[in-house]
Design an enzyme around this catalytic site. Structure first.
Site, PDB file in Angstrom:
ATOM      1  N   ASP A 135       1.184   4.871   2.347  1.00  0.00           N
ATOM      2  CA  ASP A 135       1.114   4.816   3.821  1.00  0.00           C
ATOM      3  C   ASP A 135       1.396   6.369   3.793  1.00  0.00           C
ATOM      4  OD1 ASP A 135       0.583   2.439   5.001  1.00  0.00           O
ATOM      5  OD2 ASP A 135       2.444   2.103   4.127  1.00  0.00           O
TER       6      ASP A 135
ATOM      7  N   ASP B 119      -3.545   4.858   3.058  1.00  0.00           N
ATOM      8  CA  ASP B 119      -3.271   4.637   4.312  1.00  0.00           C
ATOM      9  C   ASP B 119      -3.542   6.257   4.012  1.00  0.00           C
ATOM     10  OD1 ASP B 119      -4.091   1.982   4.781  1.00  0.00           O
ATOM     11  OD2 ASP B 119      -2.709   1.288   5.778  1.00  0.00           O
TER      12      ASP B 119
ATOM     13  N   ASP C  65       0.958  -1.280   0.178  1.00  0.00           N
ATOM     14  CA  ASP C  65       0.580  -0.172   0.557  1.00  0.00           C
ATOM     15  C   ASP C  65       1.389   1.405  -0.068  1.00  0.00           C
ATOM     16  OD1 ASP C  65       0.876   0.045   2.973  1.00  0.00           O
ATOM     17  OD2 ASP C  65      -0.834   0.456   3.625  1.00  0.00           O
TER      18      ASP C  65
END
Ligand code: GTP
Ligand code: MN
Ligand code: MN
Length: 385
Positions: free
Chosen positions: A206, A309, A204
């Site tokens: 962040d 995120d 992902d």
């Protein structure tokens, strides 16, 4: 032989947060198998065992040379009996039978596939496994009841299991900067997680967001999310407030201003740039042949799903949040263990509490936090434990 040519003894500290652990190291042939066993222990909810394997692997990652014989390991900390047995087998035979049979096992493979669905944890995956389910497609075929996150997870399964490149992370950084600057001028955005540690790919992207004026960051996340949604950039989002109060990070109740901590787990719809469209065609058509299949995929528009995120922190907690969200997970865990066991302190992504002095210790930078903890400063690129 010249008298001075003795290999200097390697001083390997006990806690991973006392050591420099680069991203690229010399012992992947040992650490990868140990991490398979760690992962398998997590699947059986055996946390102690999992941590033991991860600590062993982390020690080997910090070694400045390739391990060739067991006697090179005799002065190293954290290497338990089980890990040593696995290492010995690999040094002698090239592979470990336990690791290979784990890799091949139906349970490991199914747990890996099922926990690979965004929104699915070990508990849920294990229940599905015991009900006979083995893959995300089984979830669809058996009509499992899925929450919103899991529905998005199944729908974008292939994209979300395709590593995010640094280049993609940079494109997403630009988008997040634009969104944040549009709704709160003067805000500060930093890339955290694996990319801050120098990783080339990640699962992902962040981000940590703050504003130098304490309080200006309050209720910022919904505004960011609205902006992104208006631009059609989000496939999924879940915004949470107060996550700190529910977490098991710290013992002491944080000051009341920690209620403002906000975060968002999201899935971005990332347009594939025209420039590299040639190289994307393959990936894109592969994706659309499986569970990813919105109409747009077939009508020419190229995009892919990427997990992002977002965390918003008050300025006064920014250093702690930066340290806490940079990772690695083991490095973070070791920092907290060091703080508790060696310093009588409690560290979280929000604050550092000194139990002896019965007060919170302030910090404006990661360097200051390491100093409070009596640790040598370790830069992000050396936190790859
Ligand atoms: P990849 O994303 O897999 O490339 O690696 P990563 O190191 O970026 O992992 P991840 O995105 O899962 O987490 C990034 C950092 O955020 C890690 O250091 C985690 O410890 C931290 N982190 C993740 N989830 C939480 C959470 O719920 N609370 C806090 N305080 N930290 C978290
Ligand atoms: Mn990450
Ligand atoms: Mn993350």
């Amino acid at each position: 032989p010249k008298p001075c040519e003795v290999t200097p003894a390697i001083i390997m500290k006990t806690y991973a947060c006392q050591r420099r652990t680069p991203l690229k190291h010399h012992n992947s042939f040992l650490t990868e198998p140990l991490e398979i066993l760690a992962e398998n222990a997590e699947f059986s909810e055996n946390e102690g065992r999992s941590i033991a394997f991860r600590r062993s692997a982390a020690v080997l990652k910090a070694l400045p040379h390739v391990v060739r014989a067991m006697d090179e390991l005799k002065d190293l900390p954290c290497l338990g009996e089980h890990s040593l047995r696995v290492i010995k087998e690999i040094l002698e035979d090239g592979t470990s039978s336990e690791v290979e049979s784990t890799r091949q096992s139906e349970q490991f493979q199914a747990m890996k596939a099922l926990t690979g669905v965004f929104g699915v944890g070990v508990r849920t995956a294990d229940r599905w496994f015991r009900e006979g389910l083995r893959s995300p497609l089984d979830l669809i075929h058996t009509g499992q009841k899925l929450n919103h996150a899991q529905q998005a997870g199944v729908q974008h399964y292939n994209d979300l299991n395709t590593p995010v490149t640094k280049k993609e992370a940079m494109v997403i950084s630009d988008i997040v900067e634009r969104a944040v600057k549009a709704v709160l001028p003067g805000a500060i955005i930093i890339l955290t997680g694996g990319f801050r540690r120098g990783k080339e790919v990640g699962h992902d992207v962040d981000f940590l967001i703050t504003h130098p004026e304490e309080g200006a960051e309050e209720r910022l996340m919904p505004k960011i999310v609205n902006w992104l949604e208006e631009q059609g950039l989000l496939l999924y989002q879940k915004t949470t407030r107060n996550s700190y109060l529910e977490s098991k990070d710290g013992p002491a109740r944080p000051p009341s201003n920690m209620d403002r901590f906000e975060r968002c787990f999201s899935i971005f719809k990332l347009e594939q740039s025209k420039m590299d469209s040639d190289t994307q065609v393959e990936a894109s058509s592969y994706n659309s042949s499986t569970t990813d299949g919105p109409e747009e995929r077939h009508s020419g528009s190229r995009w892919r799903a990427v997990r992002v995120d977002l965390v918003v922190s008050p300025y006064s907690q920014f250093a702690f949040a930066t340290l806490g969200w940079t990772g690695s997970k083991l490095f973070e865990r070791e920092l907290r263990r060091w703080a508790g066991q060696e310093k009588g302190m409690s560290l979280s992504s929000h604050a550092l509490y000194d139990s002896k002095q019965q007060r919170y210790l302030q910090a404006n930078s990661e360097e200051e936090i390491f100093a409070h903890l009596g640790l040598e400063y370790i830069p992000p690129s050396e936190r790859n434990a």
